[in-house]
Design an enzyme around this catalytic site. Structure first.
Site, mmCIF file in Angstrom:
data_model
loop_
_atom_site.group_PDB
_atom_site.id
_atom_site.type_symbol
_atom_site.label_atom_id
_atom_site.label_comp_id
_atom_site.label_asym_id
_atom_site.label_seq_id
_atom_site.Cartn_x
_atom_site.Cartn_y
_atom_site.Cartn_z
ATOM 1 C CG ASN A 207 0.829 -19.760 12.834
ATOM 2 O OD1 ASN A 207 0.009 -19.063 13.407
ATOM 3 N ND2 ASN A 207 0.479 -20.705 11.957
ATOM 4 C CG ASP A 275 2.947 -22.395 4.359
ATOM 5 O OD1 ASP A 275 1.771 -22.482 3.978
ATOM 6 O OD2 ASP A 275 3.535 -21.311 4.547
ATOM 7 C CE LYS A 285 8.879 -35.085 26.540
ATOM 8 N NZ LYS A 285 9.359 -34.953 27.894
ATOM 9 C CG PHE A 320 -6.370 -12.388 5.884
ATOM 10 C CD1 PHE A 320 -7.694 -12.754 5.652
ATOM 11 C CD2 PHE A 320 -6.125 -11.304 6.713
ATOM 12 C CE1 PHE A 320 -8.739 -12.043 6.233
ATOM 13 C CE2 PHE A 320 -7.149 -10.591 7.298
ATOM 14 C CZ PHE A 320 -8.458 -10.958 7.054
ATOM 15 C CE LYS A 334 1.569 -15.322 0.088
ATOM 16 N NZ LYS A 334 1.813 -14.937 1.470
ATOM 17 C CE LYS A 338 -2.280 -19.124 -1.488
ATOM 18 N NZ LYS A 338 -2.109 -19.796 -0.205
#
Ligand code: CTP
Length: 406
Positions: A207, A275, A285, A320, A334, A338
């Site tokens: 990301n 995730d 490869k 976060f 969240k 959590k």
């Protein structure tokens, strides 16, 4: 360092030329720098250099400094928020350790009541000499902060420990000395960066996270006295004095956290964890031959925070929430799911917020549902606001029992 006055004592070694750049860096941090030079320092660099950089006269003698009071050392000491000697030669260390007061630098050192730092620089054999080490031990025992020299090539042609510490390390030590030490004794784990989940030896799923927010948190916690470990999937250079544990995948990040979790007081999970990961990692490869529309089968990664939330005892957990819509609703979910003590909600689509940016716009959400919106701030400012908020959480009192060695 805004609004702070740093008295920078420069003594006479070849590293004196580096004090000019140090002076600029301290000013860039917002400090007012007043330079005091010993006679020997003036053999290496001129007072004019510092006067030009600071816009104020460089002070060199106990008496007869033009336009200064006859009690220059006392006035200087009264103005100083920090007294830094860089570079500190063997001779200057001896004079400081033994309480000499026959030049402006040493007399000012006796008069100050602010935090005091020395950054020694000299030949390796001089540095290792019993007398020098004894003087450093004396200064340390009396509360001086020693910014240890680095190892490497020395101006005298030898190599070893004796180079002036890097300017970045000296500036960081100044920031720490000027900060409230309200995290002293706390063991803090910070995660940063975007994890990478390998697909084959040359490709991964990742990301856009840069890691800057996590690095700012690690730096801020260290400045405030914490013992900090940064578990990082980012390629950035760690702040000085922060332990770096490089990881790549979500599984590695979880393992690194679990190894350290029982001793920790606080975990701040600024990392953007993937995730999903490819169910199978190709050993070679992947080739496109014949594979017109390849399908990659994915599986869920471990939800690290949710696992720690189930395991936590005295530890405070801060997460976060990176969102692109329904910021508060998603972040509150969240926080609850959590078992967090605080969540930092981050609309990553807002200008000046999110991945790669040097600033951030966040909202802090507490377990009772209350929120605190912060304006657009630099990431280091956001980090300090988050640490301020953590300090007033009800669970804070239970932390710090391990007495993290600093
Ligand atoms: N997190 C984690 N492990 C994961 C995913 C996320 O520990 N596998 C942590 C992040 O470090 C962050 C918090 O959980 O502190 C929220 O992450 P975020 O990506 O916003 O949300 P997710 O829980 O992944 O949920 P979703 O992707 O559905 O928004």
């Amino acid at each position: 360092m805004k609004g702070k006055t740093i008295v920078l004592g420069v003594s006479g070694g070849i590293a004196a030329y580096k004090a000019a750049e140090l002076c600029r860096l301290l000013q860039q941090e917002g400090a007012t720098v007043q330079v005091v030079m010993t006679a020997a320092a003036r053999e290496f660099i001129t007072p004019l250099t510092f006067a030009t950089l600071t816009g104020r006269p460089t002070l060199t003698t106990l008496f007869g400094n033009e336009n200064e009071s006859p009690l220059t050392h006392i006035d200087l000491a009264a103005r100083a928020d920090l007294f830094l000697v860089a570079p500190a030669t063997a001779n200057t260390l001896a004079r400081l350790a033994h309480g000499f007061a026959d030049d402006l630098l040493s007399a000012t050192a006796l008069a100050v009541t602010c935090p005091t730092l020395v950054a020694p620089a000299m030949n390796v054999n001089m540095y290792n000499k019993d007398s020098v080490q004894a003087n450093l031990a004396t200064l340390k025992q009396r509360g001086w902060i020693i910014v240890e020299p680095a190892e490497g090539e020395l101006a005298c042609g030898t190599s070893g420990k004796g180079r002036l510490a890097s300017l970045e390390v000296i500036v960081a030590a100044c920031r720490r000395a000027l900060s409230p030490q309200d995290y002293q004794g706390r063991i803090v784990l910070v995660t940063a960066g975007g994890t990478r989940e390998p697909l084959d030896p040359v490709r991964y799923l990742g990301n856009y996270s840069s890691g800057k927010m996590g690095y700012a948190l690690a730096q801020a916690a260290w400045e405030r006295g914490a013992k900090v470990t940064l578990i990082s999937a980012s390629q950035l250079q760690p702040p000085p004095e922060v332990e770096l544990v490089p990881v790549q995948t979500a599984a590695e990040m979880l393992a690194a956290l679990q190894e350290r979790f029982s001793d920790a007081d606080l975990v701040v999970k600024a990392a953007a964890v993937a995730d999903f990961r490819p169910r199978a990692v190709a050993p070679q490869k992947l080739k496109k031959n014949g594979q017109i529309e390849p399908v990659v089968e994915l599986e869920l990664t471990e939800d690290i925070l949710a696992i720690l939330g189930r395991q936590k005892d005295k530890q405070l957990l801060v997460g976060f929430a990176a969102e692109t819509e329904n910021l508060l609703t998603n972040a509150r979910q969240k926080l609850k799911a959590k078992k967090l003590d605080l969540i930092v909600a981050n609309d990553v689509t807002r200008p000046g917020a999110g991945f790669g940016s040097d600033s951030n716009v966040v909202t802090l959400i507490y377990p009772d549902g209350s929120i605190k919106e912060l304006p657009r701030l630099t990431k280091i400012e956001v980090a300090h606001c988050i640490l301020d908020a953590i300090r007033i959480l009800p669970g804070w009192r239970k932390t710090g029992q391990m007495g993290g060695a600093i």
